[in-house]
Design an enzyme around this catalytic site. Sequence first.
Site: not given
Ligand code: SAM
Length: 448
Positions: A286, A384
């Site tokens: 992340d 989501c």
């Molecule tokens: C929908 S959530 C993920 C939920 C997770 N997969 C779960 O099942 O618990 C999206 C995640 O993408 C991360 N995120 C946003 N931009 C990102 C980037 N450029 N690189 C990596 N992670 C990123 C956010 O911090 C967030 O935690």
Amino acid sequence: MQNPRESALDVLMKIDRKEELSHIAIGETLEKYQFSEKKDRAFFTRLCQGTLERRLTIDYVIDLYSKTKVRKMKPLVRSLLRMGACQILFMDHIPDSAACNECVKLAKKRGFSKLSGFVNGVLRTISRQKQDIPFPDRDKDFVKYLSVACSMPEWIIRHFLRSYTEEETETIVSSFLEPKKTTVSWMESNGSREELITSLKKDGVEVEDGRLLPEAIRISNYDFLKRISAFREGRFIVQDESSMLAGKVADPKEGQKILDICSAPGGKALYAADKLHGTGQVLARDLTDYKEELLKENIERVGFENIRTQIWDARIPDERLAESMDAVLCDVPCSGLGIMGKKQDIKYNLEESVLEDIVKLQREILKTALSYVKPGGSLLFSTCTINPKENEENFRWIAGQNGFEPVDLTPFLPKTLDIKTAGEGYIQLLPGIHPCDGFFIGKLRRTK
Ligand SMILES: C[S@@+](CC[C@H](N)C(=O)[O-])C[C@H]1O[C@@H](n2cnc3c(N)ncnc32)[C@H](O)[C@@H]1O
């Protein structure tokens, strides 16, 4: 918690000033007062959540009966009136007189004695008029009607109406207001499902089966998650069934190498690590220190050793991992329109203009994600949200990339989920229509 109403007032003001997201502000107060009486904590939580959930409806009603419009009020008076109106309109077990009197007392205690008469007047008028409030007419202005009835910004309703009928839109939007039980995913590596259920019941937790998957359990009648033994022992994680279904569609198999490129707080990565039964390796990435901490906290609790974390910007290609993964999970950041029932802030904070920028970010991440899939391996794409631009259009875009083909999702879905597009490699789950959050799942395989 000496006065749950005062605690709620403080939290509502923090959220109104956009200092904190609601689940964080509410969670911090519950953590701080973890040893207060269960009934006070429950009342505090319901009052905060109800006031937020119904904010547009409440503001509409206050504006009908107050000379000063809600947006022009002093912040403390605004939050106080909102929470008073919430009790009068939506919390049947609270006598209206108690709701009014307690708000008046709080206005005085917090230095607004001069406005306590105003607070009293508005709340007593709402109480008197509550059976005769002139709400917008459904037939004359559907958007305004639904916006006020379900506390949903008009632009979001118009946005849904571009893809769904009025009936579907009403079902989706009203489902966000339905009470929800917490859904948890049983971690099979940490004991049997029966042991988990026995342990939950021993702690007084009420337990029901999930509605889609055998690993899903719905729990209620608990006060504080951290006080449940099975939680501390890592026998379950909190996860909606839509998200578990994404994990199931990813189809993790023992010995595999799996990369989750947007993984915090770790739901899908842990689901995958569990199914690897101590073998293989999940790399959970992340963007920030804070997110990595969340991941680590959950991994430590569950105690799996086949998962490790890394801070990495998913937009930046990592040559070292090129074409090396059996499965890549790409649960991209999204508008969150499918989970507005659980995260109240989304509907009030999101702006329509942001939707285009999100798609750009998602494509950057997806493009990089594809590069890590080994020949024969797969990419799971999920969000989501229920926005076709972020979902179907993105899926078609990645499906059009050279060397990838959609995977038939039918074998992974429970029989009760009959979604026509499953054969084409993707499904859109809709809140109120399917028994879970609004969620998109798509899967592709690298053919060469
Ligand atoms: C929908 S959530 C993920 C939920 C997770 N997969 C779960 O099942 O618990 C999206 C995640 O993408 C991360 N995120 C946003 N931009 C990102 C980037 N450029 N690189 C990596 N992670 C990123 C956010 O911090 C967030 O935690």
